[in-house]
Design a protein around this motif. Structure first.
Motif, mmCIF file in Angstrom:
data_model
loop_
_atom_site.group_PDB
_atom_site.id
_atom_site.type_symbol
_atom_site.label_atom_id
_atom_site.label_comp_id
_atom_site.label_asym_id
_atom_site.label_seq_id
_atom_site.Cartn_x
_atom_site.Cartn_y
_atom_site.Cartn_z
ATOM 1 N N LEU A 19 0.833 -1.232 -0.008
ATOM 2 C CA LEU A 19 -0.076 0.140 0.013
ATOM 3 C C LEU A 19 0.983 1.377 0.032
ATOM 4 C CD1 LEU A 19 -2.981 -1.115 2.307
ATOM 5 C CD2 LEU A 19 -3.086 -1.007 0.011
ATOM 6 N N GLY A 20 1.924 1.015 0.567
ATOM 7 C CA GLY A 20 2.889 2.256 0.720
ATOM 8 C C GLY A 20 3.406 2.676 -0.605
ATOM 9 N N GLN A 21 3.781 1.326 -1.577
ATOM 10 C CA GLN A 21 4.184 1.573 -2.804
ATOM 11 C C GLN A 21 3.102 2.143 -3.951
ATOM 12 O OE1 GLN A 21 5.464 -2.367 -3.494
ATOM 13 N NE2 GLN A 21 7.687 -2.022 -2.556
ATOM 14 N N ALA A 22 1.780 1.819 -3.625
ATOM 15 C CA ALA A 22 0.563 2.085 -4.270
ATOM 16 C C ALA A 22 0.382 3.363 -4.222
ATOM 17 C CB ALA A 22 -0.605 1.304 -4.269
ATOM 18 N N GLY A 23 0.632 4.282 -3.093
ATOM 19 C CA GLY A 23 0.291 5.700 -2.945
ATOM 20 C C GLY A 23 -1.164 5.850 -2.671
ATOM 21 N N ARG A 24 -1.602 7.077 -3.294
ATOM 22 C CA ARG A 24 -2.891 7.507 -2.959
ATOM 23 C C ARG A 24 -4.064 6.774 -3.860
ATOM 24 N NH1 ARG A 24 -3.249 13.918 -4.530
ATOM 25 N NH2 ARG A 24 -5.247 13.614 -3.774
ATOM 26 N N ARG A 25 -3.609 6.117 -4.928
ATOM 27 C CA ARG A 25 -4.620 5.309 -5.569
ATOM 28 C C ARG A 25 -4.916 3.966 -4.720
ATOM 29 N NH1 ARG A 25 0.197 4.421 -8.270
ATOM 30 N NH2 ARG A 25 0.949 2.235 -8.618
ATOM 31 N N GLY A 26 -4.243 3.600 -3.934
ATOM 32 C CA GLY A 26 -4.403 2.299 -3.351
ATOM 33 C C GLY A 26 -4.501 1.274 -4.204
ATOM 34 N N MET A 27 -4.798 -0.081 -3.441
ATOM 35 C CA MET A 27 -4.936 -1.210 -4.176
ATOM 36 C C MET A 27 -6.412 -1.811 -3.632
ATOM 37 S SD MET A 27 -1.052 -2.657 -3.974
ATOM 38 C CE MET A 27 -1.360 -4.312 -4.738
ATOM 39 N N ALA A 28 -6.905 -2.785 -4.427
ATOM 40 C CA ALA A 28 -8.084 -3.536 -4.336
ATOM 41 C C ALA A 28 -7.504 -4.710 -3.749
ATOM 42 C CB ALA A 28 -8.747 -3.812 -5.733
ATOM 43 N N LEU A 29 -8.700 -5.341 -3.077
ATOM 44 C CA LEU A 29 -8.418 -6.697 -2.088
ATOM 45 C C LEU A 29 -7.836 -7.516 -3.112
ATOM 46 C CD1 LEU A 29 -8.771 -8.375 0.208
ATOM 47 C CD2 LEU A 29 -11.219 -8.654 -0.630
ATOM 48 N N ASN A 64 -10.786 0.890 -3.030
ATOM 49 C CA ASN A 64 -9.302 0.368 -2.750
ATOM 50 C C ASN A 64 -8.918 0.681 -1.368
ATOM 51 O OD1 ASN A 64 -9.208 -0.440 -5.607
ATOM 52 N ND2 ASN A 64 -7.682 1.144 -6.134
ATOM 53 N N TYR A 65 -8.001 0.000 -1.046
ATOM 54 C CA TYR A 65 -7.183 0.104 0.441
ATOM 55 C C TYR A 65 -6.288 0.971 0.152
ATOM 56 C CZ TYR A 65 -10.321 -3.435 2.030
ATOM 57 O OH TYR A 65 -11.285 -4.217 2.489
ATOM 58 N N ARG A 66 -6.011 1.842 1.297
ATOM 59 C CA ARG A 66 -4.770 2.830 1.245
ATOM 60 C C ARG A 66 -4.225 2.916 2.693
ATOM 61 N NH1 ARG A 66 -8.695 6.267 -0.453
ATOM 62 N NH2 ARG A 66 -8.234 7.666 1.148
ATOM 63 N N LEU A 67 -3.166 3.305 2.755
ATOM 64 C CA LEU A 67 -2.653 3.365 4.224
ATOM 65 C C LEU A 67 -3.268 4.689 4.631
ATOM 66 C CD1 LEU A 67 1.340 3.603 3.640
ATOM 67 C CD2 LEU A 67 -0.060 1.754 4.520
ATOM 68 N N GLY A 68 -3.640 4.442 6.362
ATOM 69 C CA GLY A 68 -4.240 5.219 6.932
ATOM 70 C C GLY A 68 -3.514 6.186 7.701
ATOM 71 N N ALA A 69 -4.103 7.233 8.388
ATOM 72 C CA ALA A 69 -3.314 8.105 9.188
ATOM 73 C C ALA A 69 -2.653 7.675 10.446
ATOM 74 C CB ALA A 69 -4.363 9.189 9.820
ATOM 75 N N GLY A 70 -2.857 6.549 10.835
ATOM 76 C CA GLY A 70 -2.259 5.815 11.907
ATOM 77 C C GLY A 70 -0.717 5.395 11.512
ATOM 78 N N THR A 71 -0.620 5.166 10.386
ATOM 79 C CA THR A 71 0.488 4.596 9.772
ATOM 80 C C THR A 71 1.648 5.803 9.843
ATOM 81 O OG1 THR A 71 -0.361 3.157 8.161
ATOM 82 C CG2 THR A 71 1.998 3.650 7.954
ATOM 83 N N TYR A 72 1.207 7.173 9.151
ATOM 84 C CA TYR A 72 1.628 8.311 9.439
ATOM 85 C C TYR A 72 2.315 8.910 10.461
ATOM 86 C CZ TYR A 72 3.122 13.030 7.975
ATOM 87 O OH TYR A 72 3.701 14.354 7.749
ATOM 88 N N ALA A 73 1.215 8.647 11.367
ATOM 89 C CA ALA A 73 1.548 8.967 12.753
ATOM 90 C C ALA A 73 2.585 8.247 13.616
ATOM 91 C CB ALA A 73 0.084 9.013 13.534
ATOM 92 N N LEU A 74 2.557 7.019 13.342
ATOM 93 C CA LEU A 74 3.574 6.087 13.591
ATOM 94 C C LEU A 74 5.047 6.458 13.266
ATOM 95 C CD1 LEU A 74 1.923 2.724 14.058
ATOM 96 C CD2 LEU A 74 2.617 4.191 15.776
ATOM 97 N N ALA A 75 5.076 6.612 11.952
ATOM 98 C CA ALA A 75 6.345 7.095 11.492
ATOM 99 C C ALA A 75 7.052 8.331 11.801
ATOM 100 C CB ALA A 75 6.116 6.723 9.839
ATOM 101 N N LEU A 76 6.133 9.355 11.951
ATOM 102 C CA LEU A 76 6.741 10.435 12.490
ATOM 103 C C LEU A 76 6.439 11.024 13.900
ATOM 104 C CD1 LEU A 76 5.763 12.720 9.239
ATOM 105 C CD2 LEU A 76 7.726 11.626 9.832
ATOM 106 N N ARG A 77 6.036 9.894 14.892
ATOM 107 C CA ARG A 77 5.856 10.098 16.104
ATOM 108 C C ARG A 77 6.686 10.946 16.709
ATOM 109 N NH1 ARG A 77 7.845 8.411 21.367
ATOM 110 N NH2 ARG A 77 6.242 8.974 22.733
ATOM 111 N N SER A 78 6.456 12.173 17.330
ATOM 112 C CA SER A 78 7.391 12.961 18.206
ATOM 113 C C SER A 78 7.420 12.602 19.737
ATOM 114 C CB SER A 78 7.326 14.366 17.979
ATOM 115 O OG SER A 78 7.277 14.807 16.743
ATOM 116 N N PRO A 79 8.576 12.418 20.368
ATOM 117 C CA PRO A 79 8.476 12.031 21.448
ATOM 118 C C PRO A 79 7.788 13.208 22.731
ATOM 119 C CG PRO A 79 10.744 13.107 20.950
ATOM 120 C CD PRO A 79 9.864 12.717 19.840
ATOM 121 N N GLY A 80 7.460 12.962 23.745
ATOM 122 C CA GLY A 80 6.829 13.333 24.726
ATOM 123 C C GLY A 80 7.890 14.514 25.251
ATOM 124 N N LEU A 81 7.242 15.662 25.723
ATOM 125 C CA LEU A 81 8.387 16.673 26.299
ATOM 126 C C LEU A 81 9.112 15.907 27.306
ATOM 127 C CD1 LEU A 81 6.174 19.738 25.997
ATOM 128 C CD2 LEU A 81 7.737 19.058 24.474
#
Length: 268
Positions: A19-29, A64-81
């Protein structure tokens, strides 16, 4: 994609990569099942589990299925103060002990820089911030120039544009900040002079370059009375700061991350 694993975790990993390689268009089941060489029912169960945790989204009932916001948030998660302060307080202590000068841990918060932590030195200089939680407009202090220098050009220009009037009210010309940003690009730190409460002080600021700080710009500043340090002493102070920051980062990386934490079960 060649089949790597028949386990639930392996299947989930393959799907996320596809799904990361598919980008915005996503992929079907059907396409995902073919690419992973798995039955549609197995792939669908994994997609449902991923979707439950926000890692995958579907366009409509049969889209089609695409990567969700949770994936992005995990990848760019900032540490707590608290994590940042705990990691770099030893650096502040070491720098202040070595130089006898006050040090400040500063981070960007919108169009401001905020003090996350500090250590008082025996040799006083006049800071803009009064302590932890103190805020000043981004660019007013030398730490702000260091933080701006770490940003991409478009973001930096936008911040300066929005702060233009505020900086003028503080008597900080944009040309001064631009000079400090260029100096950072050449030397890897910022040296600047500011006037606070009628007193001029020298500030040396070194960035916190840390993969764990993705999404956050931060720096450590050291303040000295003007003309106290000659060029050699300034270079020595910067080297001390860089070494203390590197050691604090190294210690944070080898510290037991799981200490006092609960085990989090995987969703698959």
């Amino acid at each position: 994609m060649a089949k790597q694993s028949s386990s639930n975790a392996g299947r989930a990993a393959e799907i996320l990569i596809l799904l990361g390689q598919a980008g915005r268009r996503g992929m079907a089941l059907a396409a995902l099942a073919e690419a992973t060489d798995e039955a549609k029912s197995s792939v669908h169960r994994t997609l449902v589990a991923l979707a439950d945790h926000g890692l995958v989204v579907q366009s409509g009932n049969r889209g089609n299925y695409r990567l969700g916001a949770g994936t992005y948030a995990l990848a760019l998660r900032s540490p707590g103060l608290n994590e940042i302060v705990a990691s770099y307080r030893p650096a502040l202590i070491e720098i202040t002990a070595s130089t006898q000068l006050s040090t400040y841990l500063m981070a960007r918060s919108g169009l401001e820089t905020v003090c996350l932590d500090y250590q008082n030195g025996q040799i006083a200089a006049q800071p803009y911030v009064s302590g932890i939680g103190g805020r000043i407009p981004l660019g007013v202090g030398v730490s702000g120039s260091c933080i701006l220098a770490q940003m991409d050009a478009r973001s930096r220009e936008r911040c300066l544009s929005l702060n233009k009037d505020t900086l003028a009210d503080w008597g900080i010309p944009l040309s001064l900040i631009e000079e400090e940003v260029e100096s950072f690009k050449l030397h890897g730190f910022v040296r600047g002079i500011r006037r606070s409460a009628g007193i001029e002080s020298l500030t040396l600021t070194v960035p916190l370059v840390d993969d764990d700080l993705r999404g956050m710009e931060a720096a450590i500043s050291l303040m000295a009375p003007l003309n106290m340090l000659d060029e050699a002493a300034e270079q020595k102070a910067v080297a001390t700061m860089q070494a203390a920051i590197a050691e604090a980062r190294r210690q944070a990386e080898i510290a037991p991350r799981a200490e006092g934490s609960q085990v989090v079960r995987a969703p698959f």
